[in-house]
Design a protein around this motif. Sequence first.
Motif, PDB file in Angstrom:
ATOM      1  N   PHE A 306       0.842  -1.207   0.000  1.00  0.00           N
ATOM      2  CA  PHE A 306       0.000   0.000   0.000  1.00  0.00           C
ATOM      3  C   PHE A 306       0.883   1.265   0.000  1.00  0.00           C
ATOM      4  N   CYS A 307       1.903   1.259   0.850  1.00  0.00           N
ATOM      5  CA  CYS A 307       2.803   2.426   0.924  1.00  0.00           C
ATOM      6  C   CYS A 307       3.590   2.608  -0.366  1.00  0.00           C
ATOM      7  N   LEU A 308       4.063   1.506  -0.931  1.00  0.00           N
ATOM      8  CA  LEU A 308       4.913   1.610  -2.117  1.00  0.00           C
ATOM      9  C   LEU A 308       4.152   2.117  -3.343  1.00  0.00           C
ATOM     10  N   ASN A 309       2.837   2.039  -3.285  1.00  0.00           N
ATOM     11  CA  ASN A 309       2.060   2.524  -4.416  1.00  0.00           C
ATOM     12  C   ASN A 309       2.042   4.036  -4.544  1.00  0.00           C
ATOM     13  N   SER A 310       2.457   4.726  -3.497  1.00  0.00           N
ATOM     14  CA  SER A 310       2.475   6.181  -3.647  1.00  0.00           C
ATOM     15  C   SER A 310       3.875   6.709  -3.361  1.00  0.00           C
ATOM     16  N   HIS A 311       4.124   7.922  -3.813  1.00  0.00           N
ATOM     17  CA  HIS A 311       5.464   8.489  -3.669  1.00  0.00           C
ATOM     18  C   HIS A 311       5.692   8.949  -2.234  1.00  0.00           C
ATOM     19  N   TYR A 312       6.905   8.759  -1.746  1.00  0.00           N
ATOM     20  CA  TYR A 312       7.169   9.065  -0.324  1.00  0.00           C
ATOM     21  C   TYR A 312       6.960  10.528   0.023  1.00  0.00           C
ATOM     22  N   ARG A 313       7.022  11.411  -0.993  1.00  0.00           N
ATOM     23  CA  ARG A 313       6.833  12.837  -0.674  1.00  0.00           C
ATOM     24  C   ARG A 313       5.380  13.295  -0.825  1.00  0.00           C
ATOM     25  N   SER A 314       4.481  12.353  -1.137  1.00  0.00           N
ATOM     26  CA  SER A 314       3.060  12.721  -1.232  1.00  0.00           C
ATOM     27  C   SER A 314       2.341  12.243   0.022  1.00  0.00           C
ATOM     28  N   GLN A 315       1.467  13.061   0.495  1.00  0.00           N
ATOM     29  CA  GLN A 315       0.673  12.620   1.644  1.00  0.00           C
ATOM     30  C   GLN A 315      -0.192  11.446   1.232  1.00  0.00           C
ATOM     31  N   LEU A 316      -0.438  10.561   2.152  1.00  0.00           N
ATOM     32  CA  LEU A 316      -1.211   9.372   1.840  1.00  0.00           C
ATOM     33  C   LEU A 316      -2.327   9.268   2.872  1.00  0.00           C
ATOM     34  N   VAL A 317      -3.535   8.993   2.380  1.00  0.00           N
ATOM     35  CA  VAL A 317      -4.646   8.867   3.320  1.00  0.00           C
ATOM     36  C   VAL A 317      -4.993   7.388   3.454  1.00  0.00           C
ATOM     37  N   PHE A 318      -5.033   6.930   4.677  1.00  0.00           N
ATOM     38  CA  PHE A 318      -5.337   5.531   4.907  1.00  0.00           C
ATOM     39  C   PHE A 318      -6.846   5.315   4.864  1.00  0.00           C
ATOM     40  N   SER A 319      -7.277   4.254   4.176  1.00  0.00           N
ATOM     41  CA  SER A 319      -8.685   3.862   4.245  1.00  0.00           C
ATOM     42  C   SER A 319      -8.771   2.345   4.131  1.00  0.00           C
ATOM     43  N   GLU A 320      -9.807   1.788   4.700  1.00  0.00           N
ATOM     44  CA  GLU A 320     -10.040   0.345   4.635  1.00  0.00           C
ATOM     45  C   GLU A 320     -10.121  -0.096   3.176  1.00  0.00           C
ATOM     46  N   GLU A 321     -10.808   0.749   2.397  1.00  0.00           N
ATOM     47  CA  GLU A 321     -11.025   0.436   0.981  1.00  0.00           C
ATOM     48  C   GLU A 321      -9.693   0.261   0.253  1.00  0.00           C
ATOM     49  N   ALA A 322      -8.806   1.243   0.464  1.00  0.00           N
ATOM     50  CA  ALA A 322      -7.499   1.210  -0.208  1.00  0.00           C
ATOM     51  C   ALA A 322      -6.674   0.023   0.295  1.00  0.00           C
ATOM     52  N   MET A 323      -6.817  -0.298   1.566  1.00  0.00           N
ATOM     53  CA  MET A 323      -6.063  -1.405   2.144  1.00  0.00           C
ATOM     54  C   MET A 323      -6.548  -2.737   1.555  1.00  0.00           C
ATOM     55  N   LYS A 324      -7.865  -2.843   1.353  1.00  0.00           N
ATOM     56  CA  LYS A 324      -8.429  -4.064   0.759  1.00  0.00           C
ATOM     57  C   LYS A 324      -7.886  -4.246  -0.651  1.00  0.00           C
ATOM     58  N   PHE A 358      14.129  -0.695 -13.766  1.00  0.00           N
ATOM     59  CA  PHE A 358      13.857  -0.698 -12.323  1.00  0.00           C
ATOM     60  C   PHE A 358      14.770   0.303 -11.604  1.00  0.00           C
ATOM     61  N   LYS A 359      16.048   0.272 -11.982  1.00  0.00           N
ATOM     62  CA  LYS A 359      17.001   1.211 -11.360  1.00  0.00           C
ATOM     63  C   LYS A 359      16.618   2.654 -11.676  1.00  0.00           C
ATOM     64  N   MET A 360      16.207   2.877 -12.933  1.00  0.00           N
ATOM     65  CA  MET A 360      15.848   4.249 -13.328  1.00  0.00           C
ATOM     66  C   MET A 360      14.670   4.764 -12.501  1.00  0.00           C
ATOM     67  N   ALA A 361      13.718   3.886 -12.243  1.00  0.00           N
ATOM     68  CA  ALA A 361      12.562   4.303 -11.438  1.00  0.00           C
ATOM     69  C   ALA A 361      13.024   4.684 -10.027  1.00  0.00           C
ATOM     70  N   PHE A 362      13.918   3.888  -9.475  1.00  0.00           N
ATOM     71  CA  PHE A 362      14.438   4.209  -8.140  1.00  0.00           C
ATOM     72  C   PHE A 362      15.250   5.509  -8.172  1.00  0.00           C
ATOM     73  N   GLU A 363      16.067   5.633  -9.215  1.00  0.00           N
ATOM     74  CA  GLU A 363      16.946   6.813  -9.302  1.00  0.00           C
ATOM     75  C   GLU A 363      16.173   8.106  -9.542  1.00  0.00           C
ATOM     76  N   ASN A 364      14.902   7.977  -9.897  1.00  0.00           N
ATOM     77  CA  ASN A 364      14.067   9.152 -10.085  1.00  0.00           C
ATOM     78  C   ASN A 364      13.398   9.488  -8.735  1.00  0.00           C
ATOM     79  N   ASP A 365      14.210   9.886  -7.785  1.00  0.00           N
ATOM     80  CA  ASP A 365      13.725  10.261  -6.454  1.00  0.00           C
ATOM     81  C   ASP A 365      12.835   9.168  -5.834  1.00  0.00           C
ATOM     82  N   ILE A 366      13.323   7.927  -5.920  1.00  0.00           N
ATOM     83  CA  ILE A 366      12.667   6.788  -5.256  1.00  0.00           C
ATOM     84  C   ILE A 366      11.204   6.643  -5.696  1.00  0.00           C
ATOM     85  N   ASN A 367      11.014   6.490  -6.988  1.00  0.00           N
ATOM     86  CA  ASN A 367       9.652   6.395  -7.518  1.00  0.00           C
ATOM     87  C   ASN A 367       9.139   4.954  -7.363  1.00  0.00           C
TER      88      ASN A 367
END
Length: 466
Positions: A306-324, A358-367
């Motif tokens: 769930f966490c990896l689906n969004s960028h670390y610098r974006s706020q993330l809102v937790f919901s049961e729906e998203a967790m499911k 894969f490396k390029m995605a990581f090297e792009n500010d941990i995408n």
Amino acid sequence: MKLYNSLSRTLEEFVPIDPRLVKMYTCGPTVYGYAHIGNLRTYIFEDILQKGLEYLGYRVERCMNITDVGHLTSDSDTGEDKMEKGARLEGKTVYEIADFYTKAFFQDMELLNIKKPEIISKASDNIDIYIQMIEKMIRDGYAYFSNGNVYFDISKADHYYQLSGKKAEDLIVGFRESVEEDQYKKNPADFVLWFTLSKFENHIMKWDSPWGKGYPGWHIECSGIASKYLGEYLDIHCGGVDNIFPHHTNEIAQSEAYFGHKWCNYWCHGAHLNDQSGKMSKSKGDTLTLTKLQSDGYTPLAYRYFCLNSHYRSQLVFSEEAMKIAQNSLNKLRGRVLNLSQEGSILETQFKFYVEQFKMAFENDINTSQMLTVVYDVLKDDEINDPTKYKLIESFDQVLSLDLTVSMDQDLSPELESEILQKIEERNLAKKNRDFNRADQIRDELLARGIRLVDTREKTLYEIDR
Ligand code: AMP
Ligand code: ZN
């Protein structure tokens, strides 16, 4: 590699001081209660950063403190110490509380496949270094003793407001509004390095010092531990955004005063996880823990996904729906990977191509969401064979750590394995006979025993909660 640096507020090319070794400091937990899943989001981001750098070929030395003393209730230098408050509420000693919640924290880390930092040190184990640093700062005119406490004089720091982007005037207003003004400080934003006077009577954790029996301020813990274990220079310092001010601001002021030079080159901050009511914080008392998620039927790694689906610098809102959705997607993904045949030869060119992606995605500010997209791209690619797909995903999972290629039935006794297979058979039959109640009952009975069924297109797989 491009990394967002909170200090310059720009994406910068990451260049470590020593090209073979990255020195990374990450603020650790305050162990007066369970970590909430917001805290854990920050540790997941730091774990991905460390493992991604290792995937690129760096050796990373990561240090983390355990705050078992000196973290006060509010950001002001007043109030009851969080540790002591926790101990009072639970009728235990501060040391018992710290020990209990430190263990709980590392259990959470393990369940989330977060690598243990190479160096972990308790704040209360490093009193000598804080005293040494404070003595030097007093000698050099950065700190002063006033009415029982030692304060850092922020007017002596070169770039005190650089990291937070705050203005001195804002702070003065802020302090007047929120905190009883401390008449013994030279500047309203001066902070305590060493307390001998505490507003809270009977403070238990105290040590001898040149200024009297007392205890360190929160900020000096991280500066002290970082310098003791990682030396004079840091490449990366991480934490959640709430740490930018005052904690990291004060760490920079102290460490640079002590060393007499720039201390850390890259400051990386993870955005918060909020619940639907707004902020998630430990002091609210009603926070979501990993154990709560597990008792609601989610696996810890589904939270990681769930966490990896969004960028670390974006706020993330937790919901049961998203967790499911995260749980289902991860189950399906694992099912698809486990159905890949491992027989056959690896297609080197395609392997290298996708590793690069894969490396390029990581090297792009941990995408991280892009890193997951590469996993799905590999699975979708008709041009490459199963063993190449499998090897690629196994390789990416060194960073993602979602157990994508961990066989779900490892360490199982033959009796239990055959029992589960029999139950799956029985459930398939029930489904065939459209007896969905019975099918669900079998699934739920197994789940209650920590055995989760994962339906894939081809067959039903299972995994055991660890
Ligand atoms: P603490 O144990 O309160 O010192 O926090 C541990 C780590 O979690 C720090 O790096 C904080 O910045 C971070 N943190 C606190 N609240 C949140 C949140 N809601 N979401 C993400 N990280 C958080
Ligand atoms: Zn810290």
